[in-house]
Scaffold this motif. Structure first.
Motif, PDB file in Angstrom:
ATOM      1  N   HIS A 135       0.832  -1.198   0.000  1.00  0.00           N
ATOM      2  CA  HIS A 135       0.000   0.000   0.000  1.00  0.00           C
ATOM      3  C   HIS A 135       0.864   1.244   0.000  1.00  0.00           C
ATOM      4  O   HIS A 135       1.957   1.256   0.559  1.00  0.00           O
ATOM      5  CB  HIS A 135      -0.920   0.013   1.225  1.00  0.00           C
ATOM      6  N   TRP A 138       1.472   4.454   1.609  1.00  0.00           N
ATOM      7  CA  TRP A 138       1.145   5.094   2.884  1.00  0.00           C
ATOM      8  C   TRP A 138       1.590   6.545   2.877  1.00  0.00           C
ATOM      9  O   TRP A 138       2.665   6.863   2.395  1.00  0.00           O
ATOM     10  CB  TRP A 138       1.830   4.360   4.035  1.00  0.00           C
ATOM     11  N   LYS A 178       2.022   9.886   5.560  1.00  0.00           N
ATOM     12  CA  LYS A 178       2.073  10.302   6.961  1.00  0.00           C
ATOM     13  C   LYS A 178       1.188  11.528   7.162  1.00  0.00           C
ATOM     14  O   LYS A 178       1.201  12.460   6.359  1.00  0.00           O
ATOM     15  CB  LYS A 178       3.519  10.630   7.337  1.00  0.00           C
ATOM     16  N   TYR A 229      -0.427   7.024   9.800  1.00  0.00           N
ATOM     17  CA  TYR A 229      -0.290   6.875   8.352  1.00  0.00           C
ATOM     18  C   TYR A 229      -1.629   6.458   7.771  1.00  0.00           C
ATOM     19  O   TYR A 229      -2.383   5.722   8.401  1.00  0.00           O
ATOM     20  CB  TYR A 229       0.760   5.815   8.011  1.00  0.00           C
ATOM     21  N   SER A 274      -3.711   5.174   4.045  1.00  0.00           N
ATOM     22  CA  SER A 274      -3.647   4.642   2.689  1.00  0.00           C
ATOM     23  C   SER A 274      -5.075   4.522   2.175  1.00  0.00           C
ATOM     24  O   SER A 274      -5.944   4.010   2.876  1.00  0.00           O
ATOM     25  CB  SER A 274      -2.967   3.269   2.686  1.00  0.00           C
ATOM     26  N   ARG A 311      -7.308   2.856   4.929  1.00  0.00           N
ATOM     27  CA  ARG A 311      -6.536   2.082   5.902  1.00  0.00           C
ATOM     28  C   ARG A 311      -5.724   3.043   6.753  1.00  0.00           C
ATOM     29  O   ARG A 311      -5.152   4.000   6.237  1.00  0.00           O
ATOM     30  CB  ARG A 311      -5.627   1.092   5.191  1.00  0.00           C
ATOM     31  N   ARG A 338      -2.792   3.211  10.073  1.00  0.00           N
ATOM     32  CA  ARG A 338      -1.855   2.489  10.931  1.00  0.00           C
ATOM     33  C   ARG A 338      -1.053   3.501  11.730  1.00  0.00           C
ATOM     34  O   ARG A 338      -0.937   4.667  11.358  1.00  0.00           O
ATOM     35  CB  ARG A 338      -0.939   1.574  10.126  1.00  0.00           C
ATOM     36  N   ILE A 355      -3.409  -2.760  11.197  1.00  0.00           N
ATOM     37  CA  ILE A 355      -4.029  -1.850  10.247  1.00  0.00           C
ATOM     38  C   ILE A 355      -5.535  -1.833  10.475  1.00  0.00           C
ATOM     39  O   ILE A 355      -6.181  -2.878  10.515  1.00  0.00           O
ATOM     40  CB  ILE A 355      -3.716  -2.270   8.801  1.00  0.00           C
TER      41      ILE A 355
END
Length: 66
Positions: free
Chosen positions: A4, A6, A8, A20, A22, A30, A32, A40
């Protein structure tokens, strides 16, 4: 497993505890945290928007109360 892309959060500092995000498509987001990158959270844009609105309105403040 697909990799993925990602990004920040601009609100995250340079240290630890960075968020992060996505968004591989228009139906999935998503999230995380930098300290646990293998954990996730997957949600929809609608559900995430509702969570953010609730937090901004203070409707979740009681969750942090002891």
């Amino acid at each position: 497993m697909r990799t993925h892309r990602w990004r920040k959060s601009s609100y995250s500092s340079q240290g630890a505890n960075c968020l992060y995000v996505s968004a591989p498509n228009n139906a999935t987001i998503r999230l995380r945290e930098s300290d646990e990158p293998d954990t996730i959270l997957t949600t929809t844009p609608t559900a995430l928007a509702a969570l953010i609105r609730s937090a901004k309105a203070g409707r979740l403040d009681h969750l942090g109360a002891a």
